[in-house]
Design a protein around this motif. Structure first.
Motif, PDB file in Angstrom:
ATOM      1  N   UNK A  46     -25.790  17.447 -37.544  1.00  0.00           N
ATOM      2  CA  UNK A  46     -26.693  18.301 -36.778  1.00  0.00           C
ATOM      3  C   UNK A  46     -28.018  18.495 -37.511  1.00  0.00           C
ATOM      4  N   UNK A  47     -27.963  18.724 -38.831  1.00  0.00           N
ATOM      5  CA  UNK A  47     -29.191  18.913 -39.606  1.00  0.00           C
ATOM      6  C   UNK A  47     -30.043  17.645 -39.599  1.00  0.00           C
ATOM      7  N   UNK A  48     -29.411  16.494 -39.822  1.00  0.00           N
ATOM      8  CA  UNK A  48     -30.168  15.237 -39.811  1.00  0.00           C
ATOM      9  C   UNK A  48     -30.731  14.933 -38.425  1.00  0.00           C
ATOM     10  N   UNK A  49     -29.937  15.163 -37.400  1.00  0.00           N
ATOM     11  CA  UNK A  49     -30.412  14.902 -36.044  1.00  0.00           C
ATOM     12  C   UNK A  49     -31.550  15.818 -35.639  1.00  0.00           C
ATOM     13  N   UNK A  50     -31.438  17.082 -35.987  1.00  0.00           N
ATOM     14  CA  UNK A  50     -32.491  18.037 -35.667  1.00  0.00           C
ATOM     15  C   UNK A  50     -33.779  17.699 -36.396  1.00  0.00           C
ATOM     16  N   UNK A  51     -33.664  17.305 -37.657  1.00  0.00           N
ATOM     17  CA  UNK A  51     -34.860  16.913 -38.402  1.00  0.00           C
ATOM     18  C   UNK A  51     -35.470  15.636 -37.855  1.00  0.00           C
ATOM     19  N   UNK A  52     -34.639  14.708 -37.413  1.00  0.00           N
ATOM     20  CA  UNK A  52     -35.159  13.466 -36.856  1.00  0.00           C
ATOM     21  C   UNK A  52     -35.888  13.716 -35.543  1.00  0.00           C
ATOM     22  N   UNK A  53     -35.316  14.587 -34.703  1.00  0.00           N
ATOM     23  CA  UNK A  53     -35.934  14.864 -33.410  1.00  0.00           C
ATOM     24  C   UNK A  53     -37.182  15.740 -33.519  1.00  0.00           C
ATOM     25  N   UNK A  81     -19.593  23.381 -53.868  1.00  0.00           N
ATOM     26  CA  UNK A  81     -20.815  22.853 -54.460  1.00  0.00           C
ATOM     27  C   UNK A  81     -20.499  21.594 -55.257  1.00  0.00           C
ATOM     28  N   UNK A  82     -21.354  20.606 -55.138  1.00  0.00           N
ATOM     29  CA  UNK A  82     -21.253  19.374 -55.925  1.00  0.00           C
ATOM     30  C   UNK A  82     -22.658  18.999 -56.357  1.00  0.00           C
ATOM     31  N   UNK A  83     -22.769  18.372 -57.513  1.00  0.00           N
ATOM     32  CA  UNK A  83     -24.078  18.020 -58.062  1.00  0.00           C
ATOM     33  C   UNK A  83     -24.843  17.042 -57.185  1.00  0.00           C
ATOM     34  N   UNK A  84     -24.171  16.261 -56.382  1.00  0.00           N
ATOM     35  CA  UNK A  84     -24.861  15.325 -55.485  1.00  0.00           C
ATOM     36  C   UNK A  84     -25.682  16.034 -54.410  1.00  0.00           C
ATOM     37  N   UNK A  85     -25.354  17.283 -54.126  1.00  0.00           N
ATOM     38  CA  UNK A  85     -26.098  18.015 -53.106  1.00  0.00           C
ATOM     39  C   UNK A  85     -27.519  18.358 -53.568  1.00  0.00           C
ATOM     40  N   UNK A  86     -27.718  18.525 -54.868  1.00  0.00           N
ATOM     41  CA  UNK A  86     -29.049  18.897 -55.372  1.00  0.00           C
ATOM     42  C   UNK A  86     -30.104  17.812 -55.156  1.00  0.00           C
ATOM     43  N   UNK A  87     -29.849  16.536 -55.529  1.00  0.00           N
ATOM     44  CA  UNK A  87     -30.863  15.516 -55.243  1.00  0.00           C
ATOM     45  C   UNK A  87     -31.132  15.347 -53.749  1.00  0.00           C
ATOM     46  N   UNK A  88     -30.112  15.530 -52.942  1.00  0.00           N
ATOM     47  CA  UNK A  88     -30.304  15.436 -51.499  1.00  0.00           C
ATOM     48  C   UNK A  88     -31.221  16.545 -51.025  1.00  0.00           C
ATOM     49  N   UNK A 142     -38.901  10.451 -46.664  1.00  0.00           N
ATOM     50  CA  UNK A 142     -37.458  10.401 -46.895  1.00  0.00           C
ATOM     51  C   UNK A 142     -36.686  11.435 -46.090  1.00  0.00           C
ATOM     52  N   UNK A 143     -37.356  12.460 -45.616  1.00  0.00           N
ATOM     53  CA  UNK A 143     -36.636  13.482 -44.858  1.00  0.00           C
ATOM     54  C   UNK A 143     -36.197  12.995 -43.485  1.00  0.00           C
ATOM     55  N   UNK A 144     -36.682  11.839 -43.057  1.00  0.00           N
ATOM     56  CA  UNK A 144     -36.252  11.267 -41.780  1.00  0.00           C
ATOM     57  C   UNK A 144     -34.938  10.483 -41.907  1.00  0.00           C
ATOM     58  N   UNK A 145     -34.522  10.182 -43.126  1.00  0.00           N
ATOM     59  CA  UNK A 145     -33.269   9.456 -43.341  1.00  0.00           C
ATOM     60  C   UNK A 145     -32.084  10.405 -43.210  1.00  0.00           C
ATOM     61  N   UNK A 146     -30.912   9.898 -42.872  1.00  0.00           N
ATOM     62  CA  UNK A 146     -29.730  10.768 -42.738  1.00  0.00           C
ATOM     63  C   UNK A 146     -29.111  11.096 -44.099  1.00  0.00           C
ATOM     64  N   UNK A 147     -29.866  11.774 -44.929  1.00  0.00           N
ATOM     65  CA  UNK A 147     -29.410  12.051 -46.296  1.00  0.00           C
ATOM     66  C   UNK A 147     -28.282  13.071 -46.335  1.00  0.00           C
ATOM     67  N   UNK A 148     -28.315  14.089 -45.477  1.00  0.00           N
ATOM     68  CA  UNK A 148     -27.246  15.092 -45.491  1.00  0.00           C
ATOM     69  C   UNK A 148     -25.912  14.475 -45.085  1.00  0.00           C
TER      70      UNK A 148
END
Length: 108
Positions: free
Chosen positions: A21-28, A55-62, A71-77
């Motif tokens: 949902x977050x990635x789709x909303x940002x893309x639209x 929480x996981x450390x991978x969430x911080x770079x994302x 890069x915010x248009x990519x489905x990073x989440x």
């Protein structure tokens, strides 16, 4: 304090739904260029994802990558959430269950 909850199907599905949902909303809504809208979506996605799967450390770079304009248009989440779920499942399989010590048959 930052222990990850045991992953159940409901947590996994909800975390993936938040990420998609977050990635789709940002893309639209990305081309509209509304101020601080993307950042608000990222903050909510980070909090909800951390609450659902821990929480996981991978969430911080994302989270940081989402502030870079292209890069915010990519489905990073979605990608990061899938990676964290796979790592958490692997961790949970690797830890053997704790078995309480057996009591002696005759107590003295």
């Amino acid at each position: 304090m930052f222990r990850a909850p045991k992953l159940r199907w409901t947590r996994i599905v909800l975390a993936l739904a938040v990420a998609v949902f977050a990635d789709g909303l940002q893309f639209l809504l990305g081309p509209l260029g509304w101020v601080f809208g993307d950042q608000a979506i990222d903050c909510v996605a980070m909090v909800l994802t951390s609450w659902l799967i821990g929480f996981h450390w991978l969430l911080l770079p994302t989270f940081v990558m989402e502030f870079i304009p292209v890069l915010d248009e990519l489905p990073t989440w979605t990608t990061c959430t899938i990676a964290v779920i796979v790592l958490r499942k692997r961790e949970q399989r690797a830890v053997p269950p704790t078995i309480p010590p057996a009591k002696p048959a005759i107590e003295i």
